[in-house]
Scaffold this motif. Sequence first.
Motif, PDB file in Angstrom:
ATOM      1  N   CYS A  91       1.615   0.501 123.181  1.00 37.77           N
ATOM      2  CA  CYS A  91       0.846   0.928 124.350  1.00 37.77           C
ATOM      3  C   CYS A  91       1.496   0.352 125.608  1.00 37.77           C
ATOM      4  O   CYS A  91       1.695  -0.856 125.696  1.00 37.77           O
ATOM      5  CB  CYS A  91      -0.598   0.453 124.252  1.00 37.77           C
ATOM      6  N   ASP A 113      -5.320   2.740 124.367  1.00 35.47           N
ATOM      7  CA  ASP A 113      -4.826   2.791 122.980  1.00 35.47           C
ATOM      8  C   ASP A 113      -5.401   3.981 122.216  1.00 35.47           C
ATOM      9  O   ASP A 113      -4.750   4.518 121.320  1.00 35.47           O
ATOM     10  CB  ASP A 113      -5.190   1.509 122.219  1.00 35.47           C
ATOM     11  N   ASP A 117       0.294  -0.030 128.468  1.00 36.08           N
ATOM     12  CA  ASP A 117      -0.632  -0.821 129.289  1.00 36.08           C
ATOM     13  C   ASP A 117      -0.839  -2.232 128.771  1.00 36.08           C
ATOM     14  O   ASP A 117      -0.935  -3.180 129.544  1.00 36.08           O
ATOM     15  CB  ASP A 117      -1.998  -0.122 129.380  1.00 36.08           C
ATOM     16  N   CYS A 118      -0.977  -2.369 127.446  1.00 41.13           N
ATOM     17  CA  CYS A 118      -1.364  -3.684 126.938  1.00 41.13           C
ATOM     18  C   CYS A 118      -0.410  -4.228 125.876  1.00 41.13           C
ATOM     19  O   CYS A 118      -0.542  -5.373 125.441  1.00 41.13           O
ATOM     20  CB  CYS A 118      -2.782  -3.630 126.355  1.00 41.13           C
ATOM     21  N   GLY A 147      -6.176  -3.127 121.979  1.00 42.78           N
ATOM     22  CA  GLY A 147      -5.876  -3.938 123.155  1.00 42.78           C
ATOM     23  C   GLY A 147      -6.466  -3.422 124.451  1.00 42.78           C
ATOM     24  O   GLY A 147      -6.797  -4.204 125.339  1.00 42.78           O
ATOM     25  N   CYS A 148      -6.601  -2.095 124.572  1.00 43.31           N
ATOM     26  CA  CYS A 148      -7.172  -1.541 125.794  1.00 43.31           C
ATOM     27  C   CYS A 148      -7.660  -0.115 125.538  1.00 43.31           C
ATOM     28  O   CYS A 148      -7.288   0.491 124.545  1.00 43.31           O
ATOM     29  CB  CYS A 148      -6.148  -1.587 126.942  1.00 43.31           C
TER      30      CYS A 148
HETATM   31 ZN   LIG Z   1      -3.292  -0.575 125.317  1.00 40.56          ZN
END
Ligand SMILES: [Zn+2]
Lengths: 171, 352
Positions: free
Chosen positions: A76, A97, A78-79, A93-94
């Motif tokens: 991912c 996902d 982002d995270c 994680g966020c």
């Molecule tokens: Zn994520």
Amino acid sequence: MLCQACKEHTATIHLTEIRNGQRAETHLCQECAHQQGLAVKAQIPLNELLSTLLSVQPEAGQDQEKLAAQMEARTCPDCGMTLKRFAKESQLGCPHDYTVFKDQLLPLIERSHNGKSRHCGKVPTHLPKAEKQDIVLRRLKQQLDEAVGQEDYERAARLRDEIKQQQEPTS
Amino acid sequence: MKPADLCKASSAWFGQGRGLFSDVVISSRIRLARNAAGFAFVPCLGADEKQTVLDTFKTALLGIELEGEIFFIDVAQVSPVERELLVERHLITRRQANGQGPRGVIVAYGEAFAAMINEEDHLRMQVLAPGLDLHSCWERINRIDDKIEAQVRYAFDRRYGYMTACPTNLGTGIRVSVMLHLPALKMTGQIEKVLAAARDCDLAVRGLFGEGTEAIGDLFQLSNQVTLGVSEARVVDDFVTRIVPKIAAYELEARKALLAERPQTLDDKIQRALGVLRNACLVSSQEALFLLSNVRLGVNLGRIEKLDLATVNELFMLTQPAHLQLRAGRMLDAEQRDSLRAQILRSRLCVN
Ligand SMILES: [Zn+2]
Ligand SMILES: [Zn+2]
């Protein structure tokens, strides 16, 4: 009564389902019900479910291996979550996902929620009207199916009116 | 509030022993899982971000008019035994107790409301009530949720609903549970059948106070598994109108049968339990659960006089390890704990 699917064995599983306000009856033998994934309702631990779903089906040799490697490598943006880590910890994680790993997560989500994958509960007030309406309609239709199933036709009529009202474009 | 101050009394909501089906249903609980938009989930949060999430929800919750005294407990800062006390009172989970980094809990309504921040999700709120009272639990938690939502934007997806760190909580994020006391079903060997039926209805079954999965003291917790594709009202209604009345009816039926067919077996079990609790010098926590469970059955069936349900309910809570150590004001080894436990049980259960 004979099983509808194989027409050989005695039907022992009788399903009455309501879809879009219509009653539908299905009569199956144990075996056919099992085949259609209806009879097994055992609780599978999430971890086990995950590793089954994440394991690559042995189909086309090399391509599969490459796919598996790709899948494992996907992260991912982002995270930094990976499927491997998720399979180990059972936590994402966020929110992003759910989009990144959609292909793997969707079957898992459906398995954990009785085949459902669309929200029809509470809606935050900040949500745009159109999105809110989708969810509310989904809930009303579910309630309608329930009412029909319970042969509560008064309630069903009320719900049909409510659905109609919701669908009308508001000016 | 210092958590240590709590150790001498049971939670205000818990001791009462009232509520619908209170002879079978010990308590009702509804929990909601929520996450703030714009942040990663807890497993991927750094310490600074965890602090921001903690501050955000703390401010939001303290800004709401929660009833009763409101407490914030910094779980990262309190001592391990105080954390353990919060776990024993069901105000935080073991995961929250053993977690890392900034995290805390806000408690109100005489401990009937608790909101954990930075547990598995950013926010995990729960409302508890004695007996079967899920409608009022839902009403209360829903109202609090609305008020938080007015201040904090939740992570929400048009398809999946409220976003959660684990896909099993997705959608409504609701976990409805009831704690049941089912001694007669156990004695008559019907418990497995009933629990299997509950599992078939997509319910999770676990023993609440026990360490492992084995329920000690005939206490079982039932909770919903499906959180997506159903409405909150529907989940609550299933428990209130279908699941709980049915199981309660089975249990009461089994109690009636025992009373009619094997009254001596029943009385022997009850009176032995009471005899041990009134006289023993050392009682382990597992033994206490087991014996108190039998005494509770005796009280419910009117086989024990001059003892009320509230006292028995309270003893379940007060005789747990961290409660004893905080009451003693020092760490106790196993034998010292068993001794203090026996002393409390003797004094509370003796006939005056
Ligand atoms: Zn994520
Ligand atoms: Zn068949």
